[in-house]
Design a protein around this motif. Structure first.
Motif, short mmCIF file in Angstrom:
data_model
loop_
_atom_site.label_atom_id
_atom_site.label_comp_id
_atom_site.label_asym_id
_atom_site.label_seq_id
_atom_site.Cartn_x
_atom_site.Cartn_y
_atom_site.Cartn_z
N ALA A 192 -12.11 53.76 51.42
CA ALA A 192 -10.75 53.64 51.93
C ALA A 192 -10.33 52.19 52.07
N GLY A 193 -11.29 51.26 51.84
CA GLY A 193 -10.97 49.84 51.89
C GLY A 193 -11.33 49.15 53.18
N TYR A 194 -11.99 49.84 54.12
CA TYR A 194 -12.36 49.21 55.39
C TYR A 194 -13.66 48.42 55.20
N ILE A 195 -13.62 47.14 55.52
CA ILE A 195 -14.79 46.26 55.39
C ILE A 195 -15.54 46.25 56.72
N TYR A 196 -16.78 46.68 56.69
CA TYR A 196 -17.54 46.76 57.94
C TYR A 196 -18.72 45.79 58.00
N SER A 197 -18.96 45.04 56.94
CA SER A 197 -20.07 44.09 56.98
C SER A 197 -19.82 42.95 56.01
N ILE A 198 -20.04 41.71 56.48
CA ILE A 198 -19.97 40.51 55.62
C ILE A 198 -21.13 39.59 55.98
N GLU A 199 -21.94 39.26 54.98
CA GLU A 199 -23.06 38.34 55.18
C GLU A 199 -22.90 37.15 54.24
N PRO A 200 -22.69 35.93 54.75
CA PRO A 200 -22.52 34.77 53.88
C PRO A 200 -23.86 34.17 53.45
N GLU A 201 -23.87 33.52 52.29
CA GLU A 201 -25.09 32.92 51.75
C GLU A 201 -24.72 31.76 50.81
N GLU A 202 -25.46 30.67 50.89
CA GLU A 202 -25.31 29.59 49.92
C GLU A 202 -25.99 30.02 48.62
N SER A 203 -25.31 29.78 47.50
CA SER A 203 -25.80 30.35 46.24
C SER A 203 -25.42 29.49 45.05
N MET A 204 -25.89 29.90 43.89
CA MET A 204 -25.50 29.33 42.59
C MET A 204 -25.17 30.50 41.66
N VAL A 205 -24.18 30.33 40.80
CA VAL A 205 -23.83 31.39 39.85
C VAL A 205 -23.73 30.81 38.45
N SER A 206 -23.93 31.66 37.48
CA SER A 206 -23.75 31.29 36.07
C SER A 206 -23.40 32.55 35.29
N GLY A 207 -22.97 32.36 34.05
CA GLY A 207 -22.64 33.51 33.20
C GLY A 207 -21.45 34.31 33.67
N VAL A 208 -20.49 33.65 34.30
CA VAL A 208 -19.29 34.35 34.80
C VAL A 208 -18.36 34.68 33.64
N VAL A 209 -17.91 35.93 33.58
CA VAL A 209 -17.05 36.41 32.49
C VAL A 209 -15.59 36.34 32.93
N PRO A 210 -14.73 35.59 32.21
CA PRO A 210 -13.29 35.58 32.54
C PRO A 210 -12.63 36.89 32.11
N VAL A 211 -11.85 37.48 32.98
CA VAL A 211 -11.14 38.73 32.69
C VAL A 211 -9.66 38.51 32.93
N PRO A 212 -8.83 38.48 31.88
CA PRO A 212 -7.39 38.25 32.06
C PRO A 212 -6.73 39.39 32.83
N TYR A 213 -5.77 39.02 33.68
CA TYR A 213 -5.03 40.04 34.43
C TYR A 213 -4.28 40.98 33.49
N SER A 214 -3.86 40.47 32.35
CA SER A 214 -3.13 41.32 31.40
C SER A 214 -3.99 42.49 30.93
N VAL A 215 -5.31 42.26 30.82
CA VAL A 215 -6.23 43.34 30.45
C VAL A 215 -6.40 44.31 31.61
N LEU A 216 -6.53 43.76 32.82
CA LEU A 216 -6.70 44.61 33.99
C LEU A 216 -5.45 45.44 34.27
N ASP A 217 -4.27 44.89 33.92
CA ASP A 217 -3.02 45.64 34.14
C ASP A 217 -2.93 46.87 33.24
N ASN A 218 -3.65 46.85 32.12
CA ASN A 218 -3.64 47.97 31.17
C ASN A 218 -4.83 48.89 31.49
N ALA A 219 -4.52 50.03 32.08
CA ALA A 219 -5.57 50.94 32.51
C ALA A 219 -6.38 51.49 31.34
N ASN A 220 -5.83 51.45 30.14
CA ASN A 220 -6.52 52.01 28.98
C ASN A 220 -7.31 50.98 28.18
N ALA A 221 -7.19 49.71 28.56
CA ALA A 221 -7.89 48.65 27.81
C ALA A 221 -9.31 48.49 28.31
#
Length: 598
Positions: free
Chosen positions: A286-315
């Protein structure tokens, strides 16, 4: 309140009437006050008055009585110089003082007629007739784009570029990477995506989402700008003064930090390893957030996803698995439920924007797509949940809230609220959120929603939870877009102190609020100035009427609202929603205002 003396802020309007606003912890008093030029009271001055009998003002036309001017709001005023028929030089103020003012005699020949200048106000101790001004700076000829821009940027941290030391720091970050050790940080590199407007756009926040029997698990990876730009460094000092990027940071001059960082070290979708602060979030469907745990991190391999693709439910989303595609779509559905919950509580909708450009100048914005608003809704709810959890567990963080504007319909009806009639009873409601309710029922919903968002009051900052009535949040902690919002950078310091069990930073929240107000005001002025530059080149424009009554209000294709000057026959020929060609009557760069003939 009978015969009660109060001190408040005087506001003057074009009708010749004015009013005093006095705020206490319990309530806000709005008292009508009639003043004349000889009283020496100007818009924004602090005054002491005697209130009329209780209940008399507004209902029966009672007015306050001026006792004295406690302090003047301004010691300088801007305006245009001119000579009268007797050869005396005057200043025609652009604001604050509603009448011409004589230039101090020994300075009358320093600047020329038509110059737009900044002048020191020499306030008289007694008679207002002794009021004089002393010009101290010229911005160029009046009513030009260049002089208006110079005036708006004068004294602003955006007026000059970044210092040489800050530029060298940027080069060092790009060349050597962020001064962060990865040995003591967790590493994440699987199924991480970053929503972007276009494939080549930058992103400073990435997500990883998956589901189990307990609901939704969400990792929010936020670029660790605070670690990349240490406190006290040249770039950090300048960013703290700017506080927020303006004009959607379309150029480095208006960005929080140079855009060369955004396309390299501050872009999570570029190759390499990036320092982040990760929020491990658990929420139900339902969208209720009941837990948040913060952490220092590193990320790589992030995939860009255009909003135009997300706006199209069939794409299908490229470069991610079918399971990840499905999980992202489910997350978008959850954010829509978050938005519905807030709207039912009386909160206004989240509306992102995109800027159009004219001759490399950003014009008034257009609405962003629905999915971009969904992810902004998500980050708004994450900030609210983070504030709630910090407050409950006595964890120090930076809180913010947007104050609800106090409108006095009899004296101070904003243009965009006038345009809403007859969609809502402004006089009865007199509430900002009520205007949004009217917008939801209006045929001009998209336009007016964007314009009201343009008029949202700036953030105010606190060291304790404060209810945000506009968004219907019990508390909020800014986290979004740290590459363009310094409040999110400060929040990262609080998060890091909590993770490391260190003492939380000490922050002057009143100063943060002042910087926020200055940045927002400059942003509005420059956007309107850009639109005026666009229309100055044309004699006609396409406009759409927003209402049927007087004053008649129209919108341009860029979303700018303007007054209409028309004959009586216009109301008979056109109705709200009509689109037509209109002649441009006036364009004022200094007042950033337009008017049209129909």
């Amino acid at each position: 309140m009978r015969n009660k003396r109060i001190i408040g802020t005087f506001h003057y309007n074009k009708s010749g009437l004015g009013y005093v606003v006095s705020k206490t912890d319990e309530e806000t008093f709005v008292v009508p006050l009639v003043v004349s030029a000889r009283d020496g009271v100007f818009d924004g001055d602090t005054v002491e008055i005697i209130c009329p009998p209780e209940g008399a003002y507004l209902e029966r036309g009672g007015y306050g009585k001026l006792i004295r001017v406690v302090s003047h709001a301004r010691n300088f005023v801007e305006g245009t110089l001119f000579h009268d028929a007797d050869g005396k030089q005057y200043l025609r103020p652009n604001s604050y003082i509603p009448f011409r003012v004589l230039v101090k005699s020994e300075l009358a020949s320093v600047y020329s007629d038509g110059d737009f200048v900044l002048a020191e106000i020499i306030h008289p101790s007694k008679a207002i007739s002794a009021l004089r001004v002393r010009p101290v700076k010229s911005y160029g000829k009046s009513e030009t784009y260049e002089s208006a821009l110079a005036f708006f940027l004068d004294g602003s941290p955006f007026g000059n570029g970044f210092s040489e030391d800050a530029v060298e720091q940027v080069k060092s970050i790009i060349r050597d990477g962020a001064p962060v050790s990865s040995s003591d940080r967790a590493m994440y590199n699987t199924d991480i995506f970053c929503p972007v407007r276009m494939p080549h756009c930058y992103g400073d926040t990435a997500f990883h989402v998956w589901y189990d029997d307990n609901g939704c698990n969400l990792d929010v990876h936020i670029l660790d700008v605070d670690a990349c730009v240490p406190e006290g460094s040249p770039l950090e000092v300048q960013a703290s003064q700017r506080f927020r990027g303006i004009l959607n940071s379309y150029a480095s001059k208006y960005a929080l930090m140079p855009l060369t960082l955004h396309s390299s070290a501050f872009n999570l979708v570029t190759p390499g390893v990036h320092p982040t602060l990760t929020l491990h979030i658990k929420l139900n469907l339902a969208g209720y957030i009941y837990s948040i745990e913060p952490e220092e991190s590193m990320v790589s391999g992030v995939v860009p996803v255009p909003y135009s693709v997300l706006d199209n439910a069939n794409a299908m989303i490229a470069d991610v698995s079918a399971e990840t595609d499905k999980n992202i779509r489910r997350l978008i559905g959850i954010t829509k439920r978050m938005a519905l919950t807030r709207r039912e509580a009386g909160g206004v909708p989240v509306r992102k924007e995109k800027l159009y450009y004219c001759d490399a100048v950003p014009s008034v914005s257009a609405a962003a797509g629905p999915t971009e608003n969904c992810f902004s809704e998500l980050m708004l709810n994450v900030g609210a949940a983070f504030a709630r959890i910090c407050s409950k567990n006595n964890i120090q963080c930076l809180y913010s809230s947007r104050p609800v504007p106090v409108f006095t319909p009899e004296f101070d009806i904003p243009l965009y609220l006038r345009a809403l009639t007859p969609y809502c009873d402004i006089y009865a409601a007199n509430r900002f959120n009520a205007a949004y309710g009217a917008v939801e029922r209006s045929t001009q919903k998209d336009l007016l929603t964007r314009y009201i968002n343009f008029c949202l009051p700036p953030m105010e900052y606190y060291d304790k939870p404060v209810k945000d009535t506009i968004y219907a949040l019990n508390a909020y902690a800014p986290l979004e877009n740290p590459t363009n919002n310094f409040d999110a950078v400060l929040q990262q310091r609080f998060i890091r102190a909590h993770i490391r069990n260190e003492k939380a930073p000490v922050i002057d929240t009143a100063e943060l609020t002042e910087r926020s107000i200055r940045a927002d005001e400059l942003d509005r002025r420059l956007r309107l100035l850009a639109a005026c530059k666009l229309y100055k080149k044309h004699s006609v424009a396409n406009v759409t009427l927003l209402n049927d009554g007087v004053p008649l209000v129209a919108k341009t294709q860029e979303g700018l609202l303007a007054d209409i000057v028309m004959g009586n026959s216009v109301l008979e020929r056109y109705s709200a929603g009509s689109t037509m060609r209109a002649r441009i009557k006036t364009v004022s760069f200094l007042k950033t205002a337009l008017s049209f003939y129909l």
